[in-house]
Scaffold this motif. Structure first.
Motif, PDB file in Angstrom:
ATOM      1  N   ARG A 207       9.108  18.604  56.671  1.00  0.00           N
ATOM      2  CA  ARG A 207       9.032  19.450  55.448  1.00  0.00           C
ATOM      3  C   ARG A 207       9.324  18.159  54.198  1.00  0.00           C
ATOM      4  NH1 ARG A 207      12.603  22.678  56.866  1.00  0.00           N
ATOM      5  NH2 ARG A 207      14.617  21.646  56.307  1.00  0.00           N
ATOM      6  N   ARG A 208      10.089  17.398  54.646  1.00  0.00           N
ATOM      7  CA  ARG A 208      10.421  16.401  53.487  1.00  0.00           C
ATOM      8  C   ARG A 208       9.246  15.334  53.637  1.00  0.00           C
ATOM      9  NH1 ARG A 208      15.194  15.336  56.719  1.00  0.00           N
ATOM     10  NH2 ARG A 208      14.425  13.348  57.408  1.00  0.00           N
ATOM     11  N   GLN A 209       8.339  15.101  54.135  1.00  0.00           N
ATOM     12  CA  GLN A 209       7.100  14.360  54.072  1.00  0.00           C
ATOM     13  C   GLN A 209       5.997  15.057  53.352  1.00  0.00           C
ATOM     14  OE1 GLN A 209       7.123  10.534  56.791  1.00  0.00           O
ATOM     15  NE2 GLN A 209       6.716  11.264  54.806  1.00  0.00           N
ATOM     16  N   LYS A 210       6.162  16.634  53.331  1.00  0.00           N
ATOM     17  CA  LYS A 210       5.206  17.435  52.714  1.00  0.00           C
ATOM     18  C   LYS A 210       3.940  17.166  53.125  1.00  0.00           C
ATOM     19  CE  LYS A 210       7.537  17.022  48.078  1.00  0.00           C
ATOM     20  NZ  LYS A 210       7.573  16.563  46.678  1.00  0.00           N
ATOM     21  N   VAL A 211       3.777  17.390  54.435  1.00  0.00           N
ATOM     22  CA  VAL A 211       2.481  17.628  55.464  1.00  0.00           C
ATOM     23  C   VAL A 211       1.704  18.790  54.671  1.00  0.00           C
ATOM     24  CG1 VAL A 211       1.644  17.498  57.662  1.00  0.00           C
ATOM     25  CG2 VAL A 211       3.810  16.336  57.233  1.00  0.00           C
ATOM     26  N   ARG A 212       0.586  18.432  54.771  1.00  0.00           N
ATOM     27  CA  ARG A 212      -0.422  19.520  54.510  1.00  0.00           C
ATOM     28  C   ARG A 212      -0.631  20.564  55.490  1.00  0.00           C
ATOM     29  NH1 ARG A 212      -5.308  17.252  51.236  1.00  0.00           N
ATOM     30  NH2 ARG A 212      -5.796  19.481  51.106  1.00  0.00           N
TER      31      ARG A 212
END
Length: 492
Positions: A207-212
């Motif tokens: 979630r923190r890495q903002k994975v697509r």
């Protein structure tokens, strides 16, 4: 990188997971730069993983493997004792790519599938690229995957390839296309299964890495197939045609049919009558508009292709030729993923699109050419030799890893039919950290994104990342001992 990692603020605290990780300067490392510092887009994941005790990492890996076992995520390997089902190995450490790099890959893949579709429409139609001398006619018409029955067939919207799995590799020189898989490309179910397992296991950092997101693949695939419907129905009847339970990719067939909400059928479930194709149901026959086929051309219709086929449906091709049913991918697409034809894709891009290729090919020598044949035979110990119609890691020789006897045997094969072989340099495939019994270690990886082509080109921001799990191995195919890992495309 030895036991100590160097970060932007100087030496970092020793990490249990990465303590023994050694950077080999010959290979691009997907997580670390040449100094051993984590690449900027990998820094957050690196911080999280290095803080987790090794015992907990091992437990997480075992939990993921059990989830694959419980879900029945398998593939079949054929040997002397017949087919045996195996769980595809998964590595818990994901591979990451920055947003800008992915955007560049997307553009190159869009360009490539456009050119390949134009090429297929051309060679089964006016043959302009042949008549203009760009590609030798015997290379096309003599290709084992060329289907004379497709000449003059009007393919819906000119789209021969609706699903393409393009294999990409990275070296210090950047990304290159290794091959295009256009017939019945597989592996997308493993992409989705890897994501489901790792997303659950590494939820916070994901979630923190903002994975697509890639969860919408099934919806996009159905939308792409629906756009091929010859009748223009708002809700066409789509089926997935499988060879059956003994096929090595049967798990994927079940998975995709479920994801799309369509019927999974075998050839015996379909009936061709009066130029249409119907599906047998408990309520009677139901007309089929689109067939997503996962069987090879030869087995589609015994009246047109192999007469001994028990997998297809008699009369199916006639209904297709009349335009009453769509088949994805179209029969005859294999001529465009033949390994000899691969060498001409950059020329196809220039010819049809009047553009320079955005993604480079691997240097390829066609042994049908006398000079290339001589070069190949003189350098067998430094080259990779492949059969032009081979797949799955079979029918190939990795020269530096072969014995003298193996190289001599392959030389005899090449001399006997040089047109059946190509040669390429041994690639410096990039490495990514993988979990071993002791800690993380570099293993070679490639990448298979899946491109969808209907009325528009669609590409989910993800891929099946394949891994050569054996130390030093360059063969990533699951049938040859490879595995997979999740692939994170970052949003920023």
């Amino acid at each position: 990188m030895a036991a100590e990692q160097t970060g932007a603020n100087g030496p970092a605290e020793k990490s249990q997971l990465f303590a023994g990780y050694k950077i080999n300067p010959a290979f691009y490392d997907e997580m670390f730069d040449a100094t051993g510092a984590p690449r900027e887009h990998c820094r957050e994941l690196w911080k999280v993983l290095r803080a987790i005790p090794h015992e907990e990492i091992t437990t997480m890996q075992e939990r993921v493997e059990r989830s694959f076992l419980n879900e029945g995520i398998t593939f079949s390997v054929y040997g002397e004792e017949g087919a045996q089902d195996h769980i595809i190995p998964i590595d818990i450490i994901p591979r990451l790519i920055a947003a800008a790099e992915w955007e560049s890959l997307e553009k190159g893949l869009h360009q490539r599938i456009q050119a390949l579709n134009l090429f297929l429409a051309d060679i089964y139609g006016p043959e302009r690229i042949i008549n203009d001398g760009v590609i030798p006619p015997d290379m096309v018409r003599g290709c084992p995957q060329f289907r004379n029955a497709m000449r003059g067939v009007e393919v819906a919207h000119g789209i021969h390839v609706s699903v393409c799995g393009t294999d990409l590799v990275r070296s210090h020189d950047g990304f290159m296309v290794l091959e295009d898989n256009l017939r019945v490309p597989s592996g997308v179910s493993y992409m989705l299964a890897n994501r489901a397992a790792i997303k659950t296991t590494l939820r916070d950092v994901f979630r923190r890495q903002k994975v697509r997101n890639i969860d919408g693949y099934g919806r996009l695939l159905r939308q792409t197939l629906a756009e091929l419907s010859p009748h223009g129905d708002a809700d066409p009847t789509i089926v997935l045609l499988t060879p059956g339970i003994y096929n090595s990719a049967f798990y994927e067939h079940m998975f995709l049919a479920r994801e799309m909400g369509v019927e999974l059928v075998t050839g015996n479930d379909l009936v061709a009558s009066n130029g249409f194709v119907y599906m047998r149901t408990t309520a009677g026959l139901r007309r089929v508009d689109v067939i997503y086929r996962r069987i090879d051309d030869d087995f589609l219709d015994p009246l047109v292709f192999r007469p001994d086929s028990q997998l297809g449906t008699p009369g199916l091709f006639d209904a297709y030729r009349l335009g009453n049913v769509a088949i994805a991918n179209a029969p005859g697409t294999g001529v465009a993923d033949d390994k000899s034809m691969y060498a001409y894709v950059p020329e196809m891009i220039r010819y049809y699109l009047d553009e320079e290729p955005l993604l480079a090919n691997v240097e390829t020598h066609l042994c049908r050419d006398p000079e290339a044949l001589e070069y190949t035979l003189d350098n067998l110990d430094n080259l990779v030799i492949k059969e032009v119609g081979g797949s799955g890691g079979y029918g190939m020789l990795i020269g530096p890893h072969a014995t003298t006897e193996e190289r001599n045997a392959f030389a005899r094969k090449i001399n006997a039919s040089p047109e059946n072989y190509i040669s390429q340099p041994v690639l410096d495939l990039s490495c990514a950290p993988c979990l071993t019994d002791d800690d993380a270690a570099p293993r070679h990886v490639d990448l298979r994104p899946f491109v969808l082509c209907g009325r528009e080109i669609r590409l989910v921001p993800g891929a099946f990342c394949r891994v050569a799990l054996t130390a030093g191995s360059l063969v990533v195919n699951s049938s040859q001992g490879g595995g997979g890992k999740d692939f994170w495309v970052l949003s920023e």
